[in-house]
Design a protein around this motif. Structure first.
Motif, mmCIF file in Angstrom:
data_model
loop_
_atom_site.group_PDB
_atom_site.id
_atom_site.type_symbol
_atom_site.label_atom_id
_atom_site.label_comp_id
_atom_site.label_asym_id
_atom_site.label_seq_id
_atom_site.Cartn_x
_atom_site.Cartn_y
_atom_site.Cartn_z
ATOM 1 N N PRO A 1 -27.612 -32.841 -30.406
ATOM 2 C CA PRO A 1 -26.516 -33.463 -29.809
ATOM 3 C C PRO A 1 -25.813 -33.714 -30.994
ATOM 4 O O PRO A 1 -24.121 -33.706 -30.678
ATOM 5 C CB PRO A 1 -27.043 -33.975 -28.730
ATOM 6 N N ARG A 2 -26.391 -34.251 -31.593
ATOM 7 C CA ARG A 2 -25.282 -35.259 -32.553
ATOM 8 C C ARG A 2 -24.632 -33.975 -33.265
ATOM 9 O O ARG A 2 -22.960 -33.746 -33.479
ATOM 10 C CB ARG A 2 -26.221 -35.345 -33.908
ATOM 11 N N GLU B 1 -20.519 -33.657 -33.338
ATOM 12 C CA GLU B 1 -19.658 -33.493 -34.040
ATOM 13 C C GLU B 1 -18.596 -31.596 -34.813
ATOM 14 O O GLU B 1 -17.871 -32.350 -34.911
ATOM 15 C CB GLU B 1 -20.456 -33.369 -36.559
ATOM 16 N N ALA B 2 -18.230 -31.291 -33.750
ATOM 17 C CA ALA B 2 -17.715 -29.776 -33.554
ATOM 18 C C ALA B 2 -17.205 -30.331 -32.389
ATOM 19 O O ALA B 2 -16.382 -30.242 -32.403
ATOM 20 C CB ALA B 2 -18.998 -28.606 -33.283
ATOM 21 N N ILE B 3 -17.389 -31.250 -31.260
ATOM 22 C CA ILE B 3 -16.503 -31.341 -30.567
ATOM 23 C C ILE B 3 -14.988 -33.015 -31.237
ATOM 24 O O ILE B 3 -14.312 -32.083 -30.613
ATOM 25 C CB ILE B 3 -17.438 -32.289 -29.396
ATOM 26 N N LEU C 1 -22.471 -33.433 -23.116
ATOM 27 C CA LEU C 1 -22.866 -34.278 -24.497
ATOM 28 C C LEU C 1 -22.786 -35.306 -24.028
ATOM 29 O O LEU C 1 -24.110 -35.775 -24.441
ATOM 30 C CB LEU C 1 -22.031 -33.464 -25.659
ATOM 31 N N ILE C 2 -22.093 -35.786 -23.096
ATOM 32 C CA ILE C 2 -21.550 -37.618 -23.118
ATOM 33 C C ILE C 2 -23.605 -37.503 -22.258
ATOM 34 O O ILE C 2 -24.053 -38.812 -22.493
ATOM 35 C CB ILE C 2 -21.047 -37.550 -22.361
ATOM 36 N N PHE C 3 -23.692 -37.133 -22.101
ATOM 37 C CA PHE C 3 -25.059 -37.391 -20.449
ATOM 38 C C PHE C 3 -26.363 -36.876 -21.343
ATOM 39 O O PHE C 3 -27.121 -37.388 -21.438
ATOM 40 C CB PHE C 3 -24.736 -36.098 -19.125
ATOM 41 N N THR D 1 -30.569 -39.031 -23.704
ATOM 42 C CA THR D 1 -31.694 -38.578 -23.873
ATOM 43 C C THR D 1 -31.917 -38.681 -25.233
ATOM 44 O O THR D 1 -34.144 -38.421 -25.065
ATOM 45 C CB THR D 1 -31.969 -37.346 -23.321
ATOM 46 N N HIS D 2 -31.715 -37.386 -26.057
ATOM 47 C CA HIS D 2 -31.621 -37.539 -27.286
ATOM 48 C C HIS D 2 -32.666 -36.549 -27.745
ATOM 49 O O HIS D 2 -33.384 -36.366 -28.557
ATOM 50 C CB HIS D 2 -32.976 -38.816 -28.140
#
Lengths: 343, 280
Positions: free
Chosen positions: A88-89, A93-95, A163-165, A169-170
């Motif tokens: 997700p990280r 970074e793209a977001i 993504l926030i969701f 959960t990692h």
């Protein structure tokens, strides 16, 4: 669980405004609550959440629920020719490249790299907005399988929300997709939960054809309850059947009722015919009301997405094959259709 | 017309990002002037900006490891571009851990300033981020409105106090009135005053020091205690102060009585001049 000790499923909706405050303060929950019990009381149409706290304190919340008849969507992740798995990280970074006013983004893939870029509608004033793109190499992905070079465009807001969701959960995010027009899936598979977001993607070019519609109908295995009289929803074929809580992303942004059926056909069709509406994208051409061939393009795609939750529980049970996943409209006609499994 | 420049040094990149952030806070739309030695961010004193004008100048060789430009013609070797300042600062914000940053003037259906960033990433392959910022090329005939403003002969010239303090004072004053009087004298005293029917509030700054005057005659003629004042719109002053993230290396305020207040700041090697006219 009903009296005969057989397991039945309850499909219902709970208001977010009711649920969120109950679980809001994570710190105080962790400090004070020893256990939590959630059960339903169908006679009162309530879900009861009980917190057993320290010092013998018991806190009970009664939340009313509404029965709901979900939409049914056919989507097999495993049949998608392209699958990416990424932390997700990296996506986060793209977001940041895109402004919050960005409506849609495009994901372009080749076997050598992946590009995420801003996508602008033809009607927009191109000379005022920044076009951004980011290329990511294959080695940044946990899993990289590209069967077909493609570019898909989908709603940015939904991606951000998901993504926030996922930050909670990692777990890595899997993206399953094919060609433009076919739905794509964003999924998270954690130890505790599995979440699938099915998003519609923009089709490449407008095509008016009756064949895609008939193709859809022939692909479906079983007919089931009608949401609207002129279209049919397919059966859910996922085998991993667990307790399902389903919700629709933004009921307030729901498309006009007439196009709901078109959406379900859309989801099920390979490449649904879409017409790009130039000019004011909020308008629905009157002629597109009842015909699947003239499904609205962008507004519907932006407004429609589903989210499915699967909660892993120790006593897994395979649900009734007629279980449905997605939520339907709030229309009263739903009540007439389908069989509700109630407690 | 051609322009391409490259930054490889992290410190230079951060500095350039800070300058761009400051400009974004000071002016929504501004003009970028590219010349062989310098870059200028310009806001001219049109009605749209409320009469405020800004001139920011930086030496290109302090920032860019490579810099090539070709202006409109050999005789007029300059490029004037109009852009939305926030677009540039937002693009630079994504260049936090960049290995290299390239800016060039491109024409992709319409003129753009393309910012191309090579990001360091954990894996071996680097990530490339590109931003195409739409710009408008300003034609030669409009260049005369965008020249460096002449510094007016000021009645009083004084060093400014810590800008952060000034900003918090002005912020609170804004709640009371939109009309601010800024006055200073050659004795190192600066006052910020607001007056309403119910209340008058004055903040006094003392011992600020005055820069040496240009001409000896002027200093002898003027009484050091006498204040020169300008009535200005408080929001314009606040916008100026809000744009200053760090305390500048040098900060001078020049007041022309009842006409204009001119701020002359130096942030390391970047000079910023900001003019706020008196309320009519």
């Amino acid at each position: 669980m009903n009296d005969n000790d057989t397991i039945s499923n309850l499909n219902c909706k709970l208001g977010m405004k009711s649920i969120l405050p109950i679980f809001k303060c994570l710190n105080s929950l962790e400090r004070n609550v020893e256990s939590c019990k959630i059960f339903t009381r169908s006679d009162k149409c309530k879900v009861v959440i009980q917190f057993f706290c320290r010092h013998g304190i018991k806190r009970t919340h009664n939340v009313c629920f509404q029965e709901s008849q979900p939409l049914q969507v056919i989507f097999e992740k495993s049949t998608c020719s392209n699958t990416l798995m990424i932390q997700p990280r990296v996506l986060a970074e793209a977001i940041v490249l895109f402004t919050s006013s960005q409506e849609e983004v495009t994901l372009a893939v080749t076997p050598f790299n992946v590009c995420i870029k801003s996508s602008n509608e033809e009607s927009m004033d191109l000379t005022s907005s920044v076009h951004s793109e980011m290329f990511v190499g294959p080695d940044e992905f946990d899993f990289f399988q590209i069967g077909v070079d493609t570019e898909i465009t989908f709603c940015f807001k939904e991606l951000k929300g998901m993504l926030i969701f996922s930050e909670a959960t990692h777990a890595p995010i899997s993206i399953h997709f094919d060609f433009p027009g076919k739905p794509m899936a964003l999924s998270i598979d954690d130890m505790l939960l599995e979440a699938n977001f099915i998003l519609a993607t923009l089709a490449d070019e407008p095509s008016r054809a009756s064949s895609p519609q008939s193709l859809c109908l022939s692909q479906k295995r079983k007919r089931s309850d009608l949401i609207r009289s002129n279209s049919k929803a397919g059966k859910n074929v996922t085998s991993k059947a667990l307790e399902h809580i389903s919700r629709k992303a933004a009921p307030k942004r729901l498309c006009p009722n007439e196009t709901l059926t078109d959406i379900s056909a859309l989801e099920n069709c390979g490449s649904p015919p879409l017409k790009r509406v130039s000019g004011d994208v909020g308008e629905v051409p009157a002629s597109s009301v009842r015909r699947a061939e003239e499904v609205l393009a962008s507004p519907c795609l932006r407004k429609f997405s589903c989210m499915f939750f699967g909660a892993v529980s120790s006593d897994q049970h395979f649900s009734h094959p007629f279980d449905s996943l997605a939520t339907a409209s709030d229309s009263e006609e739903d009540v007439n259709y389908g069989s509700f499994s109630t407690f | 017309m051609k322009f391409r420049a490259k930054i490889v040094d992290a410190a230079c990149l951060n500095h350039f990002t800070r300058v761009s952030n400051m400009i974004a806070k000071l002016a929504k739309t501004c003009t970028l002037r590219i010349s062989p030695d310098k870059l200028n961010f310009i806001l001219s004193d049109k009605l749209a900006s409320g009469g405020v004008s800004m001139w920011c100048e930086l030496e290109q060789e302090n920032f860019f490891s490579e810099f090539q430009m070709e202006g409109i013609s050999a005789a007029n070797n300059e490029i004037y571009l109009e852009l939305t300042s926030e677009n540039l600062s937002r693009a630079l914000k994504t260049a936090q851990n960049a290995r290299a940053l390239k800016i060039k003037l491109t024409n992709k259906h319409y003129p753009c300033l393309t910012v191309s960033i090579e990001l360091l990433s954990v894996s071996s392959s680097s990530r490339i981020v590109t931003h195409d910022i739409p710009v408008k090329v300003i034609p030669r005939r409009l260049w005369k409105d965008l020249q460096e403003p002449t510094v007016p002969d000021s009645d009083v010239s004084i060093y400014l106090p810590v800008l952060k303090t000034m900003k918090s004072v002005v912020e609170k004053m804004k709640n009371i009135s939109n009309h601010l009087i800024i006055e200073a004298n050659l004795n190192g005293e600066l006052n910020l005053k607001i007056e309403t029917e119910l209340v008058c509030v004055t903040t006094h700054f003392k011992d600020l020091g005055n820069p040496p005057l240009a001409s000896e005659n002027a200093s002898q003629a003027r009484n050091p205690e006498q204040m020169a004042e300008v009535h200005i719109d408080i929001r314009k002053l606040l916008q100026f102060l809000a744009g200053q993230q760090a305390n500048p290396t040098k900060a001078v305020c020049n007041i022309v009585n009842n006409k204009i207040v001119h701020f002359d700041l130096l942030h390391e090697d970047v000079s910023l001049q900001y003019f706020i006219p008196a309320l009519s």
